[in-house]
Design a protein around this motif. Structure first.
Motif, mmCIF file in Angstrom:
data_model
loop_
_atom_site.group_PDB
_atom_site.id
_atom_site.type_symbol
_atom_site.label_atom_id
_atom_site.label_comp_id
_atom_site.label_asym_id
_atom_site.label_seq_id
_atom_site.Cartn_x
_atom_site.Cartn_y
_atom_site.Cartn_z
ATOM 1 N N LEU A 1 -43.749 21.776 24.482
ATOM 2 C CA LEU A 1 -42.589 21.066 23.935
ATOM 3 C C LEU A 1 -41.404 22.023 23.943
ATOM 4 O O LEU A 1 -41.315 22.901 23.083
ATOM 5 C CB LEU A 1 -42.847 20.606 22.494
ATOM 6 C CG LEU A 1 -44.191 19.941 22.163
ATOM 7 C CD1 LEU A 1 -44.271 19.624 20.662
ATOM 8 C CD2 LEU A 1 -44.387 18.678 22.979
ATOM 9 N N ASP A 2 -40.532 21.887 24.922
ATOM 10 C CA ASP A 2 -39.406 22.822 25.057
ATOM 11 C C ASP A 2 -38.084 22.053 25.122
ATOM 12 O O ASP A 2 -37.398 22.060 26.144
ATOM 13 C CB ASP A 2 -39.600 23.677 26.327
ATOM 14 C CG ASP A 2 -38.559 24.779 26.457
ATOM 15 O OD1 ASP A 2 -37.919 25.131 25.440
ATOM 16 O OD2 ASP A 2 -38.375 25.287 27.585
ATOM 17 N N PRO A 3 -37.729 21.375 24.011
ATOM 18 C CA PRO A 3 -36.525 20.530 24.047
ATOM 19 C C PRO A 3 -35.246 21.353 24.177
ATOM 20 O O PRO A 3 -35.258 22.563 23.907
ATOM 21 C CB PRO A 3 -36.553 19.814 22.691
ATOM 22 C CG PRO A 3 -37.369 20.675 21.802
ATOM 23 C CD PRO A 3 -38.372 21.357 22.683
ATOM 24 N N PRO A 4 -34.141 20.715 24.575
ATOM 25 C CA PRO A 4 -32.864 21.432 24.607
ATOM 26 C C PRO A 4 -32.421 21.760 23.183
ATOM 27 O O PRO A 4 -33.068 21.348 22.218
ATOM 28 C CB PRO A 4 -31.911 20.418 25.248
ATOM 29 C CG PRO A 4 -32.500 19.091 24.933
ATOM 30 C CD PRO A 4 -33.988 19.302 24.918
ATOM 31 N N LYS A 5 -31.326 22.487 23.086
ATOM 32 C CA LYS A 5 -30.806 22.889 21.782
ATOM 33 C C LYS A 5 -30.452 21.630 20.981
ATOM 34 O O LYS A 5 -29.504 20.927 21.325
ATOM 35 C CB LYS A 5 -29.545 23.726 22.036
ATOM 36 C CG LYS A 5 -29.165 24.620 20.902
ATOM 37 C CD LYS A 5 -27.741 25.075 21.013
ATOM 38 C CE LYS A 5 -27.532 26.202 21.988
ATOM 39 N NZ LYS A 5 -26.123 26.665 21.990
ATOM 40 N N LEU A 6 -31.208 21.338 19.924
ATOM 41 C CA LEU A 6 -30.956 20.097 19.176
ATOM 42 C C LEU A 6 -29.942 20.309 18.055
ATOM 43 O O LEU A 6 -29.281 19.379 17.635
ATOM 44 C CB LEU A 6 -32.265 19.529 18.615
ATOM 45 C CG LEU A 6 -33.320 19.130 19.670
ATOM 46 C CD1 LEU A 6 -34.587 18.608 18.999
ATOM 47 C CD2 LEU A 6 -32.775 18.095 20.637
ATOM 48 N N ALA A 7 -29.835 21.550 17.540
ATOM 49 C CA ALA A 7 -28.824 21.839 16.516
ATOM 50 C C ALA A 7 -27.797 22.788 17.114
ATOM 51 O O ALA A 7 -28.075 23.962 17.312
ATOM 52 C CB ALA A 7 -29.464 22.462 15.290
ATOM 53 N N LYS A 8 -26.612 22.253 17.417
ATOM 54 C CA LYS A 8 -25.580 23.117 18.012
ATOM 55 C C LYS A 8 -24.877 23.931 16.938
ATOM 56 O O LYS A 8 -24.357 24.994 17.191
ATOM 57 C CB LYS A 8 -24.571 22.269 18.781
ATOM 58 C CG LYS A 8 -25.231 21.555 19.948
ATOM 59 C CD LYS A 8 -24.364 21.581 21.211
ATOM 60 C CE LYS A 8 -25.167 21.265 22.452
ATOM 61 N NZ LYS A 8 -25.640 19.877 22.504
ATOM 62 N N THR A 9 -24.856 23.391 15.701
ATOM 63 C CA THR A 9 -24.188 24.084 14.602
ATOM 64 C C THR A 9 -25.063 23.957 13.357
ATOM 65 O O THR A 9 -25.987 23.158 13.322
ATOM 66 C CB THR A 9 -22.832 23.418 14.273
ATOM 67 O OG1 THR A 9 -23.099 22.051 13.954
ATOM 68 C CG2 THR A 9 -21.868 23.497 15.430
ATOM 69 N N LYS A 10 -24.713 24.728 12.327
ATOM 70 C CA LYS A 10 -25.448 24.669 11.059
ATOM 71 C C LYS A 10 -25.390 23.258 10.468
ATOM 72 O O LYS A 10 -26.339 22.792 9.851
ATOM 73 C CB LYS A 10 -24.839 25.657 10.050
ATOM 74 C CG LYS A 10 -25.335 27.080 10.261
ATOM 75 C CD LYS A 10 -26.611 27.365 9.453
ATOM 76 C CE LYS A 10 -27.108 28.772 9.713
ATOM 77 N NZ LYS A 10 -28.553 28.887 9.760
ATOM 78 N N SER A 11 -24.237 22.567 10.680
ATOM 79 C CA SER A 11 -24.092 21.245 10.051
ATOM 80 C C SER A 11 -25.004 20.211 10.707
ATOM 81 O O SER A 11 -25.314 19.180 10.125
ATOM 82 C CB SER A 11 -22.641 20.788 10.110
ATOM 83 O OG SER A 11 -22.217 20.776 11.447
ATOM 84 N N ALA A 12 -25.433 20.501 11.920
ATOM 85 C CA ALA A 12 -26.311 19.561 12.616
ATOM 86 C C ALA A 12 -27.782 19.853 12.303
ATOM 87 O O ALA A 12 -28.683 19.231 12.863
ATOM 88 C CB ALA A 12 -26.064 19.662 14.114
ATOM 89 N N LEU A 13 -28.012 20.801 11.383
ATOM 90 C CA LEU A 13 -29.370 21.293 11.163
ATOM 91 C C LEU A 13 -30.345 20.216 10.671
ATOM 92 O O LEU A 13 -31.450 20.081 11.192
ATOM 93 C CB LEU A 13 -29.312 22.458 10.168
ATOM 94 C CG LEU A 13 -30.618 23.178 9.883
ATOM 95 C CD1 LEU A 13 -31.176 23.798 11.155
ATOM 96 C CD2 LEU A 13 -30.419 24.277 8.837
ATOM 97 N N ASP A 14 -29.927 19.436 9.676
ATOM 98 C CA ASP A 14 -30.864 18.468 9.085
ATOM 99 C C ASP A 14 -31.351 17.448 10.102
ATOM 100 O O ASP A 14 -32.550 17.179 10.201
ATOM 101 C CB ASP A 14 -30.219 17.753 7.894
ATOM 102 C CG ASP A 14 -30.199 18.654 6.668
ATOM 103 O OD1 ASP A 14 -30.827 19.735 6.743
ATOM 104 O OD2 ASP A 14 -29.560 18.282 5.675
ATOM 105 N N ASN A 15 -30.397 16.897 10.850
ATOM 106 C CA ASN A 15 -30.798 15.909 11.861
ATOM 107 C C ASN A 15 -31.675 16.532 12.932
ATOM 108 O O ASN A 15 -32.635 15.922 13.407
ATOM 109 C CB ASN A 15 -29.572 15.270 12.514
ATOM 110 C CG ASN A 15 -29.011 14.170 11.626
ATOM 111 O OD1 ASN A 15 -29.741 13.601 10.807
ATOM 112 N ND2 ASN A 15 -27.733 13.893 11.780
#
Ligand code: SAH
Length: 393
Positions: A295-309
């Motif tokens: 499982l090697d997905p792309p970067k799902l959190a680009k910033t700290k604010s996107a962390l939860d999702n």
């Protein structure tokens, strides 16, 4: 000694004289003690990139070039022309050059720019790369995912012998080696056909687990893991990615390696490739169909604010994988988001295992290879985190 290289605008109480983007600025504590030399960029949320903590040093483009030269010299000794001639020469802040990533793939170097600092000093970086690594061509591109936050215009520039040229760099395939497997880059279309050398060591480990297994390689891209598990003797491998062109390259690379005797002749019979959304695809597979998954997905959190999702998406993916894999199956799971810490990632796996109703053993802890060093004073450089898990039901 803490030397984090970023200063956000809110952390500065007084600026004098007035600086504009592109100036070198000295940073002092409120009681007047020197901290560091920084590069000022009023348009970025990182208003100062710190480059040197030595008060005596005079900063200039020359200093940037020297930092680049030092980084490249640290890397050149890792190149082994028979086995691996593709690696990262400069790894951004971890090599003291903010937003500058430089990879070399045999004779072609690629500079990926993700800060205005990198854009501003491009010619100094090109000079260092040309002098130290002597590539036949250097390509410089702006990382699309940072273009808007850094106010950068997207571009692609070509340098030959260190000089900029508008001559296209030819057509056809450029070959390079990683761990004695052949990969190809399509000249003139490299932007779409790059390569992630950060997974090199983890691909080798995956190869060592593959024998006799049915492998699902999710987010396969051009097949770095797929080639290794084929060489490692997997029973079958299914590569899944949303990019049809990546899968086309994957298939031609498998053929190329069969033709060169690098992987067994029956490899294409053991391989299937599917263009699909992996988050959906994994729901559609049967239970126990696979006993190894990557499982090697792309970067799902680009910033700290996107962390939860992002953590929700990682959890969902890992939970379904844990439910579907056979008892005793092996999962290679990764996050390449700098905003997700190793603690976050591990906690997320714990929740995924709980919801899937399985026990997990961590067999190995994974990170990027030594050409992507982790700078202790810049924790974000530990962006690639992974584990080899055994799933027990
Ligand atoms: N494992 C690869 C690198 C993966 S990079 C290697 O070893 O080289 C991430 C990949 O995920 C890219 O190829 C991208 O096309 C793909 N991707 C991104 N979102 C996706 C999605 N929702 N479903 C399937 N693939 C996706």
């Amino acid at each position: 000694m803490k030397h984090h290289p970023w200063i956000f605008s809110g952390a500065i109480s007084r600026t004098e004289p007035r600086f504009t983007t592109g100036d070198w600025a000295d940073v002092y504590t409120s009681d007047g003690r020197f901290i560091a030399h920084g590069w000022y960029d009023e348009k970025s949320h990182i208003i100062l990139h710190l480059l040197s903590w030595d008060e005596e040093e005079t900063m200039s483009g020359q200093s940037v070039q020297e930092l680049a030269v030092e980084s490249i010299r640290r890397r050149m000794e890792m190149i082994d022309s028979d086995g691996t001639n593709a690696l990262r020469l400069i790894h951004g802040e971890a090599d003291f050059l903010p937003g500058v990533a430089v990879d070399i793939y045999a004779g072609i170097a690629r500079i990926v720019i993700s800060s205005r600092f990198a854009d501003h000093f491009l010619h100094d970086i090109v000079k260092a790369v040309q002098e130290e690594a002597d590539p036949e061509m250097i390509e410089a591109v702006v990382d699309r995912s940072y273009a808007s936050s850094e106010n950068l215009r997207e571009y692609r520039r070509i340098f030959i012998n260190g000089e900029e040229t508008d001559k296209e760099d030819g057509t056809g395939n450029h070959l390079f080696l990683e761990d004695s497997l052949l990969y190809s880059l399509e000249r003139g279309n490299m932007q779409k056909s790059g390569f992630y050398c950060d997974q090199r060591e983890n691909r080798k480990i995956a190869e060592s687990y593959a024998e006799g297994r049915d492998v699902l390689d999710l987010f396969s891209y051009t097949g770095g893991f797929t080639l290794h598990v084929l060489r490692g003797g997997c029973r079958s491998v299914k590569a899944v990615d949303s990019s049809e062109s990546a899968l086309k390259t994957l298939q031609s690379q498998v053929q190329l390696n069969i033709d060169n005797g690098n992987i067994p002749a029956d490899s294409s019979a053991r391989l299937s490739a599917v263009a699909a959304d992996c988050f959906e695809y994994i729901r559609s597979i049967g239970e126990n169909e696979y006993d190894m998954m990557i499982l090697d997905p792309p970067k799902l959190a680009k910033t700290k604010s996107a962390l939860d999702n992002a953590l929700k998406a990682y959890k969902d993916l890992n939970r379904v994988a844990m439910m579907k894999i056979g008892n005793g199956g092996i999962i290679f799971t990764f996050s390449c988001s700098g905003a997700v810490s190793r603690e976050d990632f591990r906690m997320m796996l714990g929740w995924a295992a709980k919801d899937a109703g399985v026990e997990i053993q961590i067999l190995e802890t994974l990170s990027a290879g030594p050409d992507h060093p982790i700078r202790l004073s810049f924790p974000e450089s530990e962006y690639l985190k992974g584990y080899v898990l055994r799933v027990l039901k």
